[in-house]
Design an enzyme around this catalytic site. Structure first.
Site, PDB file in Angstrom:
ATOM      1  N   TYR A  75      19.457 -15.887  -6.945  1.00  0.00           N
ATOM      2  CA  TYR A  75      19.666 -14.620  -6.225  1.00  0.00           C
ATOM      3  C   TYR A  75      19.875 -13.484  -7.214  1.00  0.00           C
ATOM      4  CZ  TYR A  75      21.179 -11.214  -2.823  1.00  0.00           C
ATOM      5  OH  TYR A  75      21.257 -10.079  -2.055  1.00  0.00           O
ATOM      6  N   PHE A 127      -1.449  10.300   0.780  1.00  0.00           N
ATOM      7  CA  PHE A 127      -1.698   8.925   1.182  1.00  0.00           C
ATOM      8  C   PHE A 127      -0.753   8.644   2.349  1.00  0.00           C
ATOM      9  CE2 PHE A 127      -1.237   4.341   1.335  1.00  0.00           C
ATOM     10  CZ  PHE A 127      -2.568   4.036   1.601  1.00  0.00           C
ATOM     11  N   THR A 128      -1.222   7.824   3.286  1.00  0.00           N
ATOM     12  CA  THR A 128      -0.521   7.633   4.566  1.00  0.00           C
ATOM     13  C   THR A 128       0.970   7.296   4.398  1.00  0.00           C
ATOM     14  OG1 THR A 128      -1.344   5.360   4.511  1.00  0.00           O
ATOM     15  CG2 THR A 128      -2.616   6.961   5.797  1.00  0.00           C
ATOM     16  N   ASP A 217       1.612   7.633  -8.642  1.00  0.00           N
ATOM     17  CA  ASP A 217       1.305   6.457  -7.832  1.00  0.00           C
ATOM     18  C   ASP A 217       0.336   5.626  -8.667  1.00  0.00           C
ATOM     19  OD1 ASP A 217       0.333   4.521  -6.151  1.00  0.00           O
ATOM     20  OD2 ASP A 217       0.320   5.802  -4.379  1.00  0.00           O
ATOM     21  N   LYS A 260      -2.495  -4.403  -5.444  1.00  0.00           N
ATOM     22  CA  LYS A 260      -3.831  -3.890  -5.776  1.00  0.00           C
ATOM     23  C   LYS A 260      -4.167  -4.236  -7.231  1.00  0.00           C
ATOM     24  CE  LYS A 260      -2.801  -1.234  -1.990  1.00  0.00           C
ATOM     25  NZ  LYS A 260      -1.504  -1.319  -1.285  1.00  0.00           N
ATOM     26  N   ARG A 384     -10.762   5.810   7.758  1.00  0.00           N
ATOM     27  CA  ARG A 384      -9.980   6.701   6.910  1.00  0.00           C
ATOM     28  C   ARG A 384     -10.376   8.128   7.273  1.00  0.00           C
ATOM     29  NH1 ARG A 384      -5.752   3.977   4.276  1.00  0.00           N
ATOM     30  NH2 ARG A 384      -5.357   4.335   6.452  1.00  0.00           N
ATOM     31  N   PHE A 451      -2.712   4.587  12.770  1.00  0.00           N
ATOM     32  CA  PHE A 451      -3.964   3.851  12.541  1.00  0.00           C
ATOM     33  C   PHE A 451      -3.779   2.339  12.531  1.00  0.00           C
ATOM     34  CE2 PHE A 451      -3.043   2.731   8.152  1.00  0.00           C
ATOM     35  CZ  PHE A 451      -2.097   3.677   7.808  1.00  0.00           C
TER      36      PHE A 451
END
Ligand code: PM9
Length: 460
Positions: A75, A127-128, A217, A260, A384, A451
């Site tokens: 932990y 970006f969303t 980002d 990603k 998009r 979306f």
């Protein structure tokens, strides 16, 4: 023959395969109707080639899988965390590493730490999830990307660049109210378009002149670095690893979705250079994610991310990854299918406005096109456009982005060129039948990030 004129092949061979199901047209008709014409609501068993996203869908390497067996599930004080911390420091160069369950976990924490209600956050296109966390923390997002980014046909090599005049105007009009500039590499909603190193450095210099931080980002920063190597004067011959370091050095910290670039199925982190901000972030972390040595990830996931980070910056990996995207894009471009140009890093973006000029934006052309594409051959893409853009946080009006796109996103190391051929053929078939595609009506609209879960029905 000079080496660059020869064919290239992926720098890996396939050790494990997963079978996919080929469905009939009738099965797909039923599946998309049951999914409310939203590809997010399809069951994956009904999908033949899954190009919904490159997020968490990559094929991990044998080294990543073996790393998972070494995961330290303590932990507190997990060895896996320290290996992740060392990889982030080595590859990206930041001092403080704060693990999160995925990218939006890091966005939530940094937004809450840095933003005060009434603040303004400029960035190179929204970006969303990023914008939503900024808004939920009380900020207004202002788009300061160059105009070319909103034009699908502009072949500007760095459509992710910030317009420095627009940015300086935001600083001047909002003194003391800009906590940071939100810079993405590459820019997802613009079509996976890169920011140049020169522009990144200029943003950093300008922001610091106004006492404003820059948060990167870094979700697809290695892909951005590849474009810099290929396109930016003076950068050819430098490695992706060096360029990643340079991009990160022109920021004060980053958020990362490790699903990603680093090819993990889950995970992310926030990385910072400022000790006081990192301390505040770690404190919030225990509320929303978990203790600062796991932050919502299992030890095995931290191992996979740490190894994936190192693999993500190898030139031969990126060359093959972006080469595959380019392969699909060139096929479609040559066939006359309208796509966002130049071809971006993580997918091909169909221009639904040009594809379906008879469908007005209020009838959700990109959503309708993604559904039609699924119907043709079971290929799953993502809207998009106006649906993803959602509603203005203040007026409640639908935002109407200039770009109305369908994204064919290529997962890393998952599909072969033959899958790309099948995809191109299906897109071309749908293009030939485009006049028969009708728009949609929204029948269910979730309040946040609509979306993902919205439902639609065909218009008569
Ligand atoms: N991107 C994508 O498919 C997955 C969610 S779909 C809206 O492109 C950037 C540039 C992203 C991103 C996710 C996140 C959030 C942040 N920045 O999905 O929370 O492309 O790990 O990352 C998706 P998480």
């Amino acid at each position: 023959m000079p080496l660059e004129r020869r064919s290239w092949a992926e720098p890996f061979k396939i050790k494990v395969v997963e079978h996919v199901r080929i469905t009939t047209h009738e099965q797909r008709e039923r599946a998309i109707a049951e999914a409310g014409y939203n590809t997010f609501l399809l069951r994956s068993r009904d999908v033949y080639i899954d190009l919904l996203t490159d997020s968490g869908t990559g094929a991990m390497s044998d080294r990543q899988w073996s790393g998972m067996m070494l995961g330290d599930e303590a932990y507190a004080g997990s060895e896996s965390f320290y290996r992740l911390e060392a990889a982030v420091r080595r590859v990206y160069g930041y001092t403080h590493v704060i693990p999160t369950h995925q990218g939006r976990g890091a966005e939530n924490i940094i937004s809450r730490v840095l933003i005060q209600p009434g603040d303004v956050v400029p960035g190179n296109m929204y970006f969303t999830t990023t914008r939503l966390h900024q808004e939920m923390a009380g900020a207004r997002f202002v788009d300061v990307i160059i105009d070319e980014a909103h034009d699908s046909s502009s072949e500007h090599p760095f459509k992710g660049d910030v317009d420095l005049n627009k940015l300086e105007r935001v600083f001047q009009e909002n003194p003391g109210r800009v906590p940071y500039v939100s810079v993405a590499a590459t820019v997802n909603m613009a079509g996976g378009q890169p920011i140049s190193l020169a522009n990144m450095r200029a943003v950093y210099e300008l922001a610091h002149r106004y006492g404003v931080k820059v948060i990167l980002d870094a979700t697809r920063v290695a892909e951005n670095a590849w474009f810099i190597q290929q396109r930016e004067p003076g950068q050819l011959g430098r490695s992706v690893a060096e360029l990643v370091k340079d991009l990160c050095a022109a920021s004060d910290g980053c958020t990362m979705s490790a699903k990603k670039d680093p090819i993990a199925n889950i995970g992310g982190f926030l990385a910072l250079n400022d000790a006081a901000i990192a301390e505040a972030a770690c404190n919030l972390l225990v509320v929303f994610e978990g203790l600062h040595t796991y932050g919502g990830m299992a030890g095995r996931d931290m191992e996979a991310v740490a190894i994936g980070i190192e693999e993500s910056i190898q030139d031969d990996h990126i060359r093959a990854r972006i080469g595959q995207v380019l392969y699909l894009g060139e096929k479609l471009r040559k066939a006359g299918v309208p796509i966002v140009l130049p071809i971006g890093g993580h997918g091909i973006f169909l221009d639904a406005r040009a594809f379906l000029p008879h469908v007005p934006q209020e009838h959700y052309p990109a959503q309708a096109l993604a559904a039609a594409l699924y119907l043709d051959a079971g290929i799953r893409a993502m809207e998009r456009g106006i649906v993803s853009a959602g509603r203005d946080a203040v007026t409640g009006e639908e935002r109407k982005p200039k770009l109305e796109l369908v994204r064919l996103t290529i997962p890393r190391r998952v599909y072969t060129q033959a899958h790309m051929d099948v995809t191109a053929e299906s897109v071309c078939e749908v293009f030939e039948q485009r006049e028969s595609i009708r728009g949609l009506r929204m029948t269910f609209e979730p309040k946040l990030l609509r979306f993902f879960q919205a439902r639609f029905e065909p218009r008569q």
